[in-house]
Write a protein that holds these residues in place. Structure first.
Motif, PDB file in Angstrom:
ATOM      1  N   UNK A  31      38.220  22.733  16.899  1.00 33.01           N
ATOM      2  CA  UNK A  31      38.348  22.979  15.466  1.00 33.01           C
ATOM      3  C   UNK A  31      38.071  21.739  14.656  1.00 33.01           C
ATOM      4  N   UNK A  32      38.295  20.573  15.252  1.00 34.94           N
ATOM      5  CA  UNK A  32      38.057  19.314  14.548  1.00 34.94           C
ATOM      6  C   UNK A  32      36.600  18.884  14.632  1.00 34.94           C
ATOM      7  N   UNK A  33      35.807  19.562  15.446  1.00 34.65           N
ATOM      8  CA  UNK A  33      34.405  19.173  15.595  1.00 34.65           C
ATOM      9  C   UNK A  33      33.522  20.004  14.679  1.00 34.65           C
ATOM     10  N   UNK A  34      32.364  19.477  14.367  1.00 36.50           N
ATOM     11  CA  UNK A  34      31.413  20.189  13.509  1.00 36.50           C
ATOM     12  C   UNK A  34      30.672  21.275  14.277  1.00 36.50           C
ATOM     13  N   UNK A  35      30.741  21.230  15.602  1.00 35.92           N
ATOM     14  CA  UNK A  35      29.990  22.179  16.429  1.00 35.92           C
ATOM     15  C   UNK A  35      30.592  23.580  16.395  1.00 35.92           C
ATOM     16  N   UNK A  36      31.820  23.710  15.947  1.00 34.43           N
ATOM     17  CA  UNK A  36      32.456  25.026  15.917  1.00 34.43           C
ATOM     18  C   UNK A  36      33.162  25.323  17.221  1.00 34.43           C
ATOM     19  N   UNK A  37      33.914  26.410  17.272  1.00 33.78           N
ATOM     20  CA  UNK A  37      34.718  26.705  18.459  1.00 33.78           C
ATOM     21  C   UNK A  37      33.894  27.146  19.652  1.00 33.78           C
ATOM     22  N   UNK A  38      34.092  26.480  20.768  1.00 33.21           N
ATOM     23  CA  UNK A  38      33.511  26.911  22.033  1.00 33.21           C
ATOM     24  C   UNK A  38      34.614  27.124  23.049  1.00 33.21           C
ATOM     25  N   UNK A  39      35.831  26.809  22.661  1.00 33.22           N
ATOM     26  CA  UNK A  39      36.981  26.972  23.525  1.00 33.22           C
ATOM     27  C   UNK A  39      38.186  27.336  22.690  1.00 33.22           C
ATOM     28  N   UNK A  40      39.349  27.292  23.313  1.00 31.50           N
ATOM     29  CA  UNK A  40      40.564  27.657  22.609  1.00 31.50           C
ATOM     30  C   UNK A  40      40.839  29.144  22.725  1.00 31.50           C
ATOM     31  N   UNK A  41      41.919  29.607  22.111  1.00 32.70           N
ATOM     32  CA  UNK A  41      42.331  31.000  22.248  1.00 32.70           C
ATOM     33  C   UNK A  41      41.267  32.020  21.842  1.00 32.70           C
ATOM     34  N   UNK A  42      40.441  31.709  20.864  1.00 31.73           N
ATOM     35  CA  UNK A  42      39.411  32.664  20.429  1.00 31.73           C
ATOM     36  C   UNK A  42      38.245  32.749  21.403  1.00 31.73           C
ATOM     37  N   UNK A  43      38.202  31.852  22.385  1.00 33.70           N
ATOM     38  CA  UNK A  43      37.090  31.849  23.335  1.00 33.70           C
ATOM     39  C   UNK A  43      37.102  33.087  24.222  1.00 33.70           C
ATOM     40  N   UNK A  44      38.266  33.653  24.473  1.00 35.53           N
ATOM     41  CA  UNK A  44      38.386  34.897  25.224  1.00 35.53           C
ATOM     42  C   UNK A  44      38.963  35.937  24.279  1.00 35.53           C
ATOM     43  N   UNK A  45      38.082  36.653  23.607  1.00 38.01           N
ATOM     44  CA  UNK A  45      38.541  37.629  22.616  1.00 38.01           C
ATOM     45  C   UNK A  45      37.506  38.730  22.417  1.00 38.01           C
ATOM     46  N   UNK A  46      37.968  39.780  21.791  1.00 35.76           N
ATOM     47  CA  UNK A  46      37.096  40.841  21.294  1.00 35.76           C
ATOM     48  C   UNK A  46      37.127  40.689  19.787  1.00 35.76           C
ATOM     49  N   UNK A  47      35.984  40.822  19.153  1.00 36.03           N
ATOM     50  CA  UNK A  47      35.917  40.658  17.699  1.00 36.03           C
ATOM     51  C   UNK A  47      34.961  41.686  17.132  1.00 36.03           C
ATOM     52  N   UNK A  48      35.199  42.062  15.891  1.00 38.47           N
ATOM     53  CA  UNK A  48      34.307  43.035  15.293  1.00 38.47           C
ATOM     54  C   UNK A  48      34.613  43.310  13.841  1.00 38.47           C
ATOM     55  N   UNK A  49      33.872  44.252  13.331  1.00 37.48           N
ATOM     56  CA  UNK A  49      34.062  44.732  11.972  1.00 37.48           C
ATOM     57  C   UNK A  49      34.491  46.186  12.066  1.00 37.48           C
ATOM     58  N   UNK A  50      35.640  46.490  11.443  1.00 31.13           N
ATOM     59  CA  UNK A  50      36.180  47.843  11.456  1.00 31.13           C
ATOM     60  C   UNK A  50      35.923  48.497  10.105  1.00 31.13           C
ATOM     61  N   UNK A  51      35.869  49.817  10.112  1.00 30.14           N
ATOM     62  CA  UNK A  51      35.717  50.566   8.858  1.00 30.14           C
ATOM     63  C   UNK A  51      36.963  51.405   8.610  1.00 30.14           C
ATOM     64  N   UNK A  52      37.093  51.851   7.380  1.00 32.75           N
ATOM     65  CA  UNK A  52      38.189  52.734   6.924  1.00 32.75           C
ATOM     66  C   UNK A  52      39.567  52.157   7.142  1.00 32.75           C
ATOM     67  N   UNK A  53      39.976  51.124   6.506  1.00 30.68           N
ATOM     68  CA  UNK A  53      39.252  50.274   5.562  1.00 30.68           C
ATOM     69  C   UNK A  53      38.441  49.211   6.314  1.00 30.68           C
ATOM     70  N   UNK A  54      37.469  48.637   5.620  1.00 28.01           N
ATOM     71  CA  UNK A  54      36.655  47.592   6.226  1.00 28.01           C
ATOM     72  C   UNK A  54      37.491  46.325   6.391  1.00 28.01           C
ATOM     73  N   UNK A  55      37.444  45.775   7.584  1.00 26.32           N
ATOM     74  CA  UNK A  55      38.158  44.526   7.844  1.00 26.32           C
ATOM     75  C   UNK A  55      37.557  43.851   9.070  1.00 26.32           C
ATOM     76  N   UNK A  56      37.601  42.517   9.057  1.00 27.35           N
ATOM     77  CA  UNK A  56      37.195  41.750  10.229  1.00 27.35           C
ATOM     78  C   UNK A  56      38.379  41.747  11.180  1.00 27.35           C
ATOM     79  N   UNK A  57      38.117  41.896  12.467  1.00 29.93           N
ATOM     80  CA  UNK A  57      39.168  42.015  13.463  1.00 29.93           C
ATOM     81  C   UNK A  57      38.841  41.141  14.661  1.00 29.93           C
ATOM     82  N   UNK A  58      39.812  40.433  15.169  1.00 21.06           N
ATOM     83  CA  UNK A  58      39.655  39.675  16.408  1.00 21.06           C
ATOM     84  C   UNK A  58      41.009  39.560  17.101  1.00 21.06           C
ATOM     85  N   UNK A  59      41.010  39.794  18.417  1.00 20.54           N
ATOM     86  CA  UNK A  59      42.230  39.697  19.223  1.00 20.54           C
ATOM     87  C   UNK A  59      41.840  39.124  20.581  1.00 20.54           C
ATOM     88  N   UNK A  60      42.650  38.187  21.063  1.00 19.48           N
ATOM     89  CA  UNK A  60      42.377  37.554  22.346  1.00 19.48           C
ATOM     90  C   UNK A  60      42.857  38.362  23.531  1.00 19.48           C
TER      91      UNK A  60
END
Length: 178
Positions: free
Chosen positions: A77-106
């Motif tokens: 998180x402190x690097x400019x390269x962006x996340x390549x590790x950490x808790x979000x590295x193993x997750x499912x992520x997406x865009x949901x509808x009804x209502x529209x929202x960004x979703x991510x869970x490890x």
């Protein structure tokens, strides 16, 4: 038939992303009705997101368990390269509808290492299937098993060729009539 592709694994007749057996962990079960997030334990929790809610769905994975550790995520998180590790590295992520929202869970990484090519190939399954309007097919263990079997055949190809082939295979399976 292959029973796993990176973090995607056949367990008890269902395809699961993450380690279903890890104490204190979490995983995703590709269920008939939708993507089910499970946190096993004495007070097990289950959250279901129906397949029709997904507009976009991505699988994120890292090769080794320790790459998904929280301290690595803080360093990234402190690097400019962006996340390549950490808790979000193993997750499912997406865009949901009804209502529209960004979703991510490890999810919990298996104790075994994931092969880079397997992560790459498994990463094609979810977004292409959802984009084709066939997200509900992810809840069919036989369908997922057929696609995984075809994707595992691409392990020996160079990445670019494997990516093209994987896209074609998943698109073909997603758009074929049932």
């Amino acid at each position: 038939m292959s029973t796993r592709l990176g973090p995607l694994e056949l367990s008890g007749g269902r395809w699961v992303v993450g380690d279903l057996k890890r104490a204190g962990g979490s995983c995703f079960v590709l269920a008939d009705a939708g993507l089910e997030h499970r946190r096993p334990g004495p007070q097990e929790t289950r959250t279901l997101i129906p397949w029709p809610r997904f507009r976009v769905l991505h699988l994120r994975a890292t090769r080794r368990t320790w790459l998904a550790a929280r301290p690595l995520g803080m360093l990234n998180g402190a690097s400019a390269a962006g996340p390549v590790g950490g808790p979000a590295a193993c997750s499912m992520a997406g865009l949901l509808r009804d209502p529209y929202e960004y979703w991510t869970v490890g999810y919990s990484h298996h104790r075994r290492e994931y092969d880079h090519k397997d992560i790459y190939l498994a990463g094609h399954l979810f977004p292409i299937t959802v984009k084709a309007g066939a997200a509900d097919r992810l809840g069919d263990p036989e369908w997922v098993g057929d696609v995984v079997a075809r994707l595992t055949e691409l392990r020996g190809l160079p990445y670019e060729a494997a990516g093209r082939e994987a896209t074609g295979i998943v698109r073909e399976y997603a758009t074929c009539p049932v």
